[in-house]
Each structure stands twice: as structure tokens, then as C-alpha cells.
Design a protein around this motif. Structure first.
Motif, PDB file in Angstrom:
ATOM      1  N   PHE A 199     -21.121  -5.043  20.525  1.00  0.00           N
ATOM      2  CA  PHE A 199     -20.348  -5.249  21.752  1.00  0.00           C
ATOM      3  C   PHE A 199     -20.317  -3.967  22.584  1.00  0.00           C
ATOM      4  O   PHE A 199     -20.458  -4.012  23.806  1.00  0.00           O
ATOM      5  N   TYR A 200     -20.129  -2.834  21.914  1.00  0.00           N
ATOM      6  CA  TYR A 200     -20.167  -1.567  22.642  1.00  0.00           C
ATOM      7  C   TYR A 200     -21.551  -1.347  23.263  1.00  0.00           C
ATOM      8  O   TYR A 200     -21.663  -0.861  24.392  1.00  0.00           O
ATOM      9  N   LYS A 201     -22.583  -1.715  22.517  1.00  0.00           N
ATOM     10  CA  LYS A 201     -23.945  -1.530  23.014  1.00  0.00           C
ATOM     11  C   LYS A 201     -24.193  -2.393  24.243  1.00  0.00           C
ATOM     12  O   LYS A 201     -24.746  -1.920  25.248  1.00  0.00           O
ATOM     13  N   ALA A 202     -23.768  -3.652  24.193  1.00  0.00           N
ATOM     14  CA  ALA A 202     -23.946  -4.542  25.347  1.00  0.00           C
ATOM     15  C   ALA A 202     -23.181  -4.010  26.548  1.00  0.00           C
ATOM     16  O   ALA A 202     -23.663  -4.074  27.690  1.00  0.00           O
ATOM     17  N   ALA A 203     -21.978  -3.476  26.332  1.00  0.00           N
ATOM     18  CA  ALA A 203     -21.178  -2.937  27.438  1.00  0.00           C
ATOM     19  C   ALA A 203     -21.850  -1.721  28.053  1.00  0.00           C
ATOM     20  O   ALA A 203     -21.852  -1.552  29.281  1.00  0.00           O
ATOM     21  N   VAL A 204     -22.447  -0.871  27.218  1.00  0.00           N
ATOM     22  CA  VAL A 204     -23.154   0.306  27.737  1.00  0.00           C
ATOM     23  C   VAL A 204     -24.367  -0.123  28.555  1.00  0.00           C
ATOM     24  O   VAL A 204     -24.620   0.398  29.651  1.00  0.00           O
ATOM     25  N   LEU A 205     -25.126  -1.079  28.052  1.00  0.00           N
ATOM     26  CA  LEU A 205     -26.326  -1.539  28.761  1.00  0.00           C
ATOM     27  C   LEU A 205     -25.975  -2.200  30.086  1.00  0.00           C
ATOM     28  O   LEU A 205     -26.780  -2.204  31.014  1.00  0.00           O
ATOM     29  N   LYS A 206     -24.771  -2.774  30.173  1.00  0.00           N
ATOM     30  CA  LYS A 206     -24.329  -3.385  31.428  1.00  0.00           C
ATOM     31  C   LYS A 206     -23.530  -2.422  32.287  1.00  0.00           C
ATOM     32  O   LYS A 206     -22.922  -2.820  33.288  1.00  0.00           O
ATOM     33  N   SER A 207     -23.496  -1.134  31.885  1.00  0.00           N
ATOM     34  CA  SER A 207     -22.843  -0.070  32.651  1.00  0.00           C
ATOM     35  C   SER A 207     -21.374  -0.359  32.908  1.00  0.00           C
ATOM     36  O   SER A 207     -20.848  -0.102  33.988  1.00  0.00           O
ATOM     37  N   MET A 208     -20.680  -0.914  31.922  1.00  0.00           N
ATOM     38  CA  MET A 208     -19.245  -1.161  32.066  1.00  0.00           C
ATOM     39  C   MET A 208     -18.481   0.158  31.963  1.00  0.00           C
ATOM     40  O   MET A 208     -18.912   1.086  31.300  1.00  0.00           O
ATOM     41  N   LYS A 209     -17.351   0.202  32.651  1.00  0.00           N
ATOM     42  CA  LYS A 209     -16.562   1.427  32.717  1.00  0.00           C
ATOM     43  C   LYS A 209     -15.312   1.292  31.845  1.00  0.00           C
ATOM     44  O   LYS A 209     -14.410   0.528  32.162  1.00  0.00           O
ATOM     45  N   PHE A 210     -15.297   2.002  30.738  1.00  0.00           N
ATOM     46  CA  PHE A 210     -14.128   2.071  29.865  1.00  0.00           C
ATOM     47  C   PHE A 210     -13.931   3.517  29.439  1.00  0.00           C
ATOM     48  O   PHE A 210     -14.906   4.220  29.153  1.00  0.00           O
ATOM     49  N   ILE A 211     -12.687   3.945  29.388  1.00  0.00           N
ATOM     50  CA  ILE A 211     -12.406   5.269  28.830  1.00  0.00           C
ATOM     51  C   ILE A 211     -12.633   5.206  27.312  1.00  0.00           C
ATOM     52  O   ILE A 211     -12.019   4.403  26.627  1.00  0.00           O
ATOM     53  N   GLY A 212     -13.526   6.033  26.823  1.00  0.00           N
ATOM     54  CA  GLY A 212     -13.800   6.072  25.389  1.00  0.00           C
ATOM     55  C   GLY A 212     -14.930   5.169  24.944  1.00  0.00           C
ATOM     56  O   GLY A 212     -15.229   5.104  23.754  1.00  0.00           O
ATOM     57  N   LEU A 213     -15.579   4.450  25.877  1.00  0.00           N
ATOM     58  CA  LEU A 213     -16.652   3.525  25.485  1.00  0.00           C
ATOM     59  C   LEU A 213     -17.807   4.267  24.820  1.00  0.00           C
ATOM     60  O   LEU A 213     -18.315   3.840  23.777  1.00  0.00           O
ATOM     61  N   ASN A 214     -18.231   5.381  25.406  1.00  0.00           N
ATOM     62  CA  ASN A 214     -19.389   6.093  24.861  1.00  0.00           C
ATOM     63  C   ASN A 214     -19.090   6.682  23.484  1.00  0.00           C
ATOM     64  O   ASN A 214     -19.948   6.681  22.599  1.00  0.00           O
ATOM     65  N   GLU A 215     -17.853   7.170  23.289  1.00  0.00           N
ATOM     66  CA  GLU A 215     -17.480   7.673  21.969  1.00  0.00           C
ATOM     67  C   GLU A 215     -17.461   6.535  20.940  1.00  0.00           C
ATOM     68  O   GLU A 215     -17.921   6.706  19.806  1.00  0.00           O
ATOM     69  N   CYS A 216     -16.931   5.375  21.342  1.00  0.00           N
ATOM     70  CA  CYS A 216     -16.923   4.226  20.427  1.00  0.00           C
ATOM     71  C   CYS A 216     -18.349   3.780  20.102  1.00  0.00           C
ATOM     72  O   CYS A 216     -18.625   3.337  18.982  1.00  0.00           O
ATOM     73  N   TYR A 217     -19.244   3.880  21.076  1.00  0.00           N
ATOM     74  CA  TYR A 217     -20.658   3.532  20.840  1.00  0.00           C
ATOM     75  C   TYR A 217     -21.219   4.396  19.708  1.00  0.00           C
ATOM     76  O   TYR A 217     -21.859   3.881  18.781  1.00  0.00           O
ATOM     77  N   ILE A 218     -20.959   5.712  19.777  1.00  0.00           N
ATOM     78  CA  ILE A 218     -21.484   6.630  18.765  1.00  0.00           C
ATOM     79  C   ILE A 218     -20.814   6.395  17.420  1.00  0.00           C
ATOM     80  O   ILE A 218     -21.462   6.311  16.369  1.00  0.00           O
ATOM     81  N   ARG A 219     -19.487   6.248  17.429  1.00  0.00           N
ATOM     82  CA  ARG A 219     -18.748   6.128  16.174  1.00  0.00           C
ATOM     83  C   ARG A 219     -19.043   4.837  15.430  1.00  0.00           C
ATOM     84  O   ARG A 219     -18.920   4.784  14.212  1.00  0.00           O
ATOM     85  N   SER A 220     -19.424   3.794  16.148  1.00  0.00           N
ATOM     86  CA  SER A 220     -19.684   2.505  15.501  1.00  0.00           C
ATOM     87  C   SER A 220     -21.148   2.341  15.111  1.00  0.00           C
ATOM     88  O   SER A 220     -21.517   1.308  14.548  1.00  0.00           O
ATOM     89  N   MET A 221     -21.989   3.330  15.399  1.00  0.00           N
ATOM     90  CA  MET A 221     -23.401   3.240  15.014  1.00  0.00           C
ATOM     91  C   MET A 221     -23.546   3.332  13.497  1.00  0.00           C
ATOM     92  O   MET A 221     -22.666   3.836  12.793  1.00  0.00           O
TER      93      MET A 221
END
Length: 741
Positions: free
Chosen positions: A673-695
């Protein structure tokens, strides 16, 4: 200054001096070896005249924070370093305080003593005293066990003890660590448990019965044991026991025997008491007479009754959802009702059900005969409330006059408020109560009230889905009732897209993480995504066909609108999701950096259609030919629907990520879900950190450049996460050369 000069000119040489008062007359200090002592005293002017002064130590053993001062009241802070001194040493000297109000000496006497742990007014300087404190107050001892004072006093001077201490502190339980430490240094015995009886014989109870197992421990100390059972009918009263469960050295463990779960005949089971030192099994022998257990014929009858009732309910729901025709519904229901009549011939309610089906089928001859039989043979005063209400309901179906319908509705309504089963009376009311049939809000409230009272019938969930499908705006909140109904509607494919859209909007406003809401959102997202993936493949396939011909055409600065639309549709490389789909369907996208298209692997049918495509001279000609011969051109409605579905699924993804980020959910299962949000350029505070932490940190999957650029500017990753990030960039440096450098 002028006033002073004039005073001196007059011959007046009076000088005001401060009256100095020092808070301490002497110091007698006992300082632990290996520590640094910090102390202070105050120098104060009694007549409020500022003091000018300085301090120094006669033996230069004390370190002063400030040597000189000008103040009416000044605190002199000093320290004494005993880190390299040994117990038994003494130091004597004095502190000189020189001021414009006089000179003072403050003698000091310093003794270096063995380290100790201070607890209230007591000094604990050996492990025997510490063990005595642990026996008296375990929690206080645990608090001291992890302090620097304890380590300095008992640990640091012995390498072997230090190794034991550090390894034990690495465990999850400080209590268990202190217990094992005291055992290792021989200051107490290991706590062991025993039971008064290793076998318990008891009779089969008629209802749930409690027995007690007495557990003894041999000494004081910490113990934590897990309690479990290897038989379904033996239920321990506690999952764990600790020292707090013991009165003195005895713990009374309650155990419950549930007769409903006891197999046939003589049975055995065990209560298991297990900790890191022991495993104790207490065998429980239970005898149940065979006559107490229903025989196989009775069990088969119960099972068949249950299956027939389920069949009736399912047929009704399928009919209401237009998945069965009227004839199929009637036929299925009559079969189930006949089975019920055979098993319970004394129950006339099933015969009324068959008459109901005959009315729906229009077989009024059979209905008339049944009415005559009931009038002649049945004493209606002996009929149950259910039978009376059902009989009156069937009469109103046949007669169809308002007076009969109103009387029937009143009778059913009275029983619905006072009698059980409520679901039966509610089902009848649905078709005779005008308020329920005409006012959706009233029906909604009634359904919600029944749910809160414990009713759990699928008919309730069907009715609420029916209401919401006709008016999605009635969904204004997400209580357990709405959540359960929507979950049922999605599972049975009976919830409109509009209702799902309203649910997504409400879920996005939910501040707290709700697992049920999240599961529903996930189900909606996955269903939509599966549909959209196929549509994306179809559209990407068209773009690839177009590229095949456009590569041979020279690029014109002024592109035709049709060319521009197609080019815009393929300007980006496929995402990871598209790559997965391309492998599934045999599609290989073309490399944008290469002028020639790579060989595309397609299913046989697709490859054949490409081979038969005519050789066209331009991309525009291909586009024109494609729309003419390749199939019907896409309608504006189709394109609009596709865009709308993409937008709706983005809303679902937005709600999912909002919930996950707010609840700090970082398990790898949420990474997609974090990956899909990043690919769709969604704006969330902490999204990129959650992307890394959930890898998956055991692999080095490629991280999108947008994530790396953001984290290079700002991030809140810890050292371990940053280490993984840097290792990933180095591993994939060929893809991220600019960022790597």
C-alpha cells in the motif's frame, strides 16, 4: 564615584564592609570509591552589602566551579574525584574563603568508603543485604537492579559477574533476569513448583464445573508459568501464574470442566504448567455415561434440521437478490420445508411455510384446501403465537383487504415487541407494516436496534444493504452494525459502488485504526485493482502496437492531437505493478533509451494478430486504421468510467494509507500500500519513512528515486534503517548513479 570623592574631600573615610555568613562550618564526607562527589555551600552578606571574594583549597583536592565572585549571596559549588581512589583512604584540609568582609576557613575530612546502594535510609553494600531486600520487597529490588549504583557496587569489579549480569539484562524480563542473577551468585535457591495431586479423578458434570489444583513453590522469588490444556473440555482459569498469585507459597488454580465439549465415553486430559525450569502435567480423568450423550441418529437429525433451515434462509436471500427465479425459490423452499415436516411432523409452522410457497406459486387450489383443513381440524386457540401470526399473515396475502392486513400487522407488531424469536416476527412485519416498507429511516433504526440486542441474522444485513443501495447517503457513520453489514454485502456481492464510495469517505475520516474497517477497505481496493490491472494491460498493449509503427516515422515538431494523446499514454516506463502483469500476460515493454523495440513475447493469439497487421507508413495512418479495423473506437463513456474507477481506487488507497500511517503499521504485509501510494505521488507526512520501514530488509529491492530524493533532504529514520537505506543505494547504484554520487 563623585559622591565618594566629595566624602573623602571632607575627611570622611568610613568604608562599608559586608558582614559575611557562610552556611557550613566544616565538611565530613564519606565518598564511595569510584565516584565523583559534588557539594556546595553558600556565602551570604548579612547587611546586604555585595561581597567580593575568592575561594581555594589548601590541598588542591577540590575542584571549584568558580573561584571568584561578587554577589550578596553566592553558592560555591565544588567536586571531589574519587574514581581512581580506593576505600580506606582519608584526606584532610580546608577551604579558604577570602572576602572584603574577612577571611574564613572551612575544614574538611574526607573518607573513601566502599561503594553501596542507597535504599531509603539503608546502605546496601553486599549482595546478602540486596537479597534480603528482594525477599522483603521484590519490586524495589528490581528497580535498583538496573541502576548504575547497583552496577558500580556489585558488578564492575568482577569480570565474571559482569558477563553474567549483562547477558541476563539482555533478556525480555528484568524480573527473571534478577531471579537468575541471585541464583547464579548463590544468594537464593531456584524457585521450583510442585502440585499436591498429579492425577485428579472426577465425575461428568451436568453443567460447567470448577475444580482446583493446588500449586506449591519451595522458596521466595520470581516465577512466571504458562498454563495450558491439551483437551478442549479442560479450561484453565488463568493463562499464566506469577508470584503475585501465591498466598504464602500456595496458589489455588481454578480449572473448569465443560461437559459440552467432552467426547464419548471415558476421557482424559491434562493441565500443563510450564516455565523455563519445569514442565508439570496434572492428569484429569473424567468419566461420562454413554446414555448422557445423544446417539448418532439424534445428531444426524439435528444436523439435517440445521442444514434445512440454512437452505431456507439462503433461498430467500438469493431470491431477494434476484439470483433465483420465483419458481426456483418456491421449489427449493418446498423441498427444505418437506424435509423439516418429515423430521418434526408435530410442528405445524412448516406446513404453513409450504402453504406460503403455494401462494407465491399461484397454486390457490392447494391453498384453499389447506385453509379448509385448518378451519375444520385445528383449534386455533391452541396454536402458538408464531403459528397464529403466520396464519394471519397468509390470510392477508390471499384476501388482500386493508382491514385484514392492518389487524395482521398489529398482531405481529405486538409479538415482535414481546416475544421470541424476534427475527421471525420482523420478517413478517417487513411485508405488512407500511411504516417499515415506506420509511427507510425507520427500518434502518429498527435493524440497528435488533443488531444491538444481539440479533445476527443475514436477513438483517441484507435489508440494510438494500436500504443503502437505494439511498447511499443514509450511510452517515461507521458503527459495528454498519461495518458488519457492509462486510456482508461485499462478501455476497450485494453492495453498490456508490455505497462503497460513501464507506471509503467515512473510513478516511476515522481517526483510530480499526481492523475491520481496514479489512473492508483492503478488500475493496484489491477487487478494484484486479479489474483495473486488466484494463491497464489492454491500454498498454494498444500503446505498444502504436509505437511499433510510430518508430519508423520521423518526428514532427507539431504533433497531431491523436499522436499526442497516444504518446502521453506511454511516456512513462511501466511501474512494478505493470511489470508483474507484463510477465503474467507475456508482454515486454519497449526500452525508451533504445531506438528499436525489443522483441515482444505475446500469447499466440496476440502474436498472430500483430503479424497480420498491415504495413502502414505513418503513426497517424496506423491510428486511423486501428480505430477502423482493430475494433470499435473507445467511447467517451468508457474512457470516463476508466478514469473514474482509477480516481475511486486512489481514494480507497488514500484511506488505507492514512489509517496505516496514523497507527504506525510497519509490517511488510502493508508495504504494497505504501508502494502504491508512492508510485501515485500521494502526499502524506511520513509516507517515505513508512515505505522504507515496511520493506523486506533481507532484500535490496529498488527504491523509487522520489523516495531517495526526499529522504536525502529530510528523514526521521533511525541508525538501523539508515544503514539499510545506504546499503540499498550502494547495491542499486547502477540505477541511482546520480543519487549515489
Amino acid at each position: 564615584m563623585k559622591a565618594i570623592v566629595e566624602q573623602y574631600a571632607k575627611g570622611e573615610f568610613r568604608i562599608d564592609r559586608p558582614e559575611v555568613v557562610i552556611s557550613e562550618e566544616s565538611f565530613k564526607l564519606n565518598i564511595e570509591a569510584g565516584t565523583t562527589y559534588e557539594g556546595s555551600f553558600t556565602v551570604e552578606s548579612k547587611n546586604d552589602i555585595p561581597i567580593k571574594g575568592m575561594v581555594y583549597d589548601s590541598r588542591y583536592l577540590l575542584r571549584f566551579e568558580t573561584h571568584s565572585f561578587v554577589s550578596r549571596r553566592f553558592e560555591v559549588k565544588f567536586s571531589f574525584n574519587a574514581t581512581c581512589l580506593e576505600a580506606g583512604q582519608t584526606f584532610r584540609g580546608h577551604i579558604n574563603v577570602i572576602t572584603d568582609g574577612g577571611e574564613k576557613r572551612i575544614p574538611y575530612d574526607i573518607s573513601i568508603v566502599e561503594p553501596y546502594v542507597k535504599h531509603k535510609e539503608d546502605k546496601i553494600d553486599d549482595l546478602f543485604k540486596f537479597a534480603a531486600l528482594a525477599e522483603k520487597s521484590w519490586k524495589e529490588a528490581v528497580r535498583l537492579f538496573t541502576t548504575g549504583e547497583f552496577r558500580r557496587t556489585f558488578i564492575d569489579n568482577d569480570n565474571h559477574t559482569r558477563q553474567i549480569y549483562e547477558s541476563l539484562l539482555a533478556s525480555h524480563s528484568v524480573d527473571q533476569a534478577m531471579e537468575e542473577f541471585l541464583v547464579m551468585v548463590h544468594k537464593k535457591r531456584t524457585v521450583t513448583l510442585s502440585v499436591s495431586k498429579s492425577e485428579i479423578d472426577t465425575h461428568m458434570p451436568d453443567e460447567t464445573m470448577q475444580i482446583t489444583i493446588e500449586i506449591n513453590k519451595n522458596t521466595w522469588g520470581y516465577t512466571m508459568s504458562e498454563i495450558s490444556s491439551n483437551a478442549e473440555f479442560i479450561i484453565p482459569g488463568k493463562k499464566t501464574i506469577t508470584g503475585d498469585d501465591f498466598t504464602g507459597n500456595i496458589c489455588q488454580l481454578p480449572v473448569y470442566i465443560s461437559p459440552e465439549h467432552v467426547p464419548e465415553g471415558e476421557n482424559r486430559g491434562s493441565i500443563i504448567i510450564e516455565n523455563i525450569y519445569q514442565r508439570i502435567e496434572v492428569d484429569i480423568h473424567l468419566t461420562k455415561p454413554l446414555k448422557d450423550r445423544p446417539n448418532q441418529e439424534i445428531r444426524n437429525k439435528r444436523r439435517l434440521l440445521k442444514q434445512s433451515n440454512i437452505k431456507l434462509t439462503q433461498a430467500y436471500l438469493d431470491f431477494r437478490m434476484e439470483r433465483l427465479s420465483l419458481n426456483e425459490y418456491v421449489s427449493t423452499s418446498i423441498d427444505a420445508l418437506k424435509t423439516l415436516v418429515e423430521m418434526e411432523p408435530e410442528e405445524d409452522l412448516y406446513r404453513l411455510g409450504i402453504m406460503h410457497m403455494n401462494i407465491l406459486a399461484g397454486d390457490f387450489a392447494k391453498v384453499e384446501q389447506e385453509f379448509l383443513r385448518i378451519e375444520a381440524d385445528v383449534d386455533r386457540s391452541l396454536m402458538s403465537n408464531q403459528q397464529k401470526c403466520y396464519y394471519s399473515y397468509l390470510r392477508s396475502m390471499v384476501l388482500r383487504d386493508e382491514e385484514t392486513i392492518e389487524k395482521t400487522a398489529n398482531m405481529i407488531r405486538r409479538n415482535f415487541r414481546t416475544q421470541e424469536p424476534k427475527m421471525f416476527y420482523f420478517w413478517l412485519l417487513l411485508f405488512v407494516d407500511g411504516e417499515m416498507t415506506e420509511d427507510s429511516a425507520t427500518l434502518y433504526r429498527e435493524l440497528s436496534s435488533m443488531f444491538e440486542d444481539g440479533e445476527n441474522s443475514p436477513i438483517i444485513y441484507f435489508e440494510i444493504c438494500e436500504i443503502l443501495n437505494s439511498n447511499p447517503l443514509l450511510l452517515k457513520k461507521l458503527t459495528p452494525f454498519e461495518i458488519t453489514a457492509i462486510k456482508w454485502g461485499i462478501r455476497h456481492h450485494y453492495l453498490s459502488d456508490e455505497v462503497q464510495s460513501e464507506f471509503v469517505k467515512l473510513a478516511g475520516k476515522n481517526a483510530d485504526f480499526n481492523q475491520q474497517i481496514f479489512d473492508i477497505l483492503k478488500q475493496i481496493y484489491d477487487k478494484n485493482e484486479n479489474v483495473l490491472k486488466k484494463e491497464r494491460i489492454r491500454r498498454q498493449d494498444k500503446n505498444n502496437e502504436y509505437l511499433r509503427y510510430s518508430k519508423s516515422e520521423k518526428k514532427d515538431k507539431s504533433k497531431a492531437p491523436e499522436d499526442k494523446i497516444l504518446a502521453d499514454g506511454i511516456k512513462d516506463k511501466p511501474t512494478d505493478i505493470d511489470e508483474g502483469l507484463s510477465e503474467e500476460f507475456g508482454i515486454h515493454f519497449m526500452d525508451e533509451e533504445d531506438g528499436d523495440a525489443k522483441e515482444e513475447k505475446r500469447p499466440a493469439a496476440k502474436a498472430e494478430s500483430v503479424m497480420k497487421a498491415p504495413e502502414l507508413s505513418s503513426a497517424a495512418e496506423f491510428a486511423e486504421h486501428y480505430h477502423v479495423t482493430g475494433g470499435q473506437p473507445e467511447s467517451p463513456e468508457s474512457a470516463e468510467n476508466y478514469v473514474r474507477r482509477e480516481q475511486e481506487n486512489e481514494e480507497v488507497l488514500h484511506s488505507l494509507c492514512s489509517m496505516l500511517i496514523s497507527a504506525n503499521k510497519l509490517d511488510h504485509k502493508y508495504h504494497r500500500f505504501y508502494k502504491a501510494a508512492v508510485l501515485k505521488s500521494m502526499k502524506f507526512i511520513g509516507l517515505n519513512e513508512c515505505y522504507i520501514r515496511s520493506m523486506n530488509h533481507s532484500r535490496y529491492d529498488l527504491i523509487p528515486a522520489s523516495v531517495l530524493m526526499y529522504l536525502n533532504y529530510k528523514n526521521t529514520l533511525n541508525e538501523e534503517e539508515l544503514a539499510y537505506l545506504y546499503a540499498n543505494v550502494i547495491f542499486n547504484k547502477a540505477e541511482h548513479m546520480k543519487i549515489y554520487h
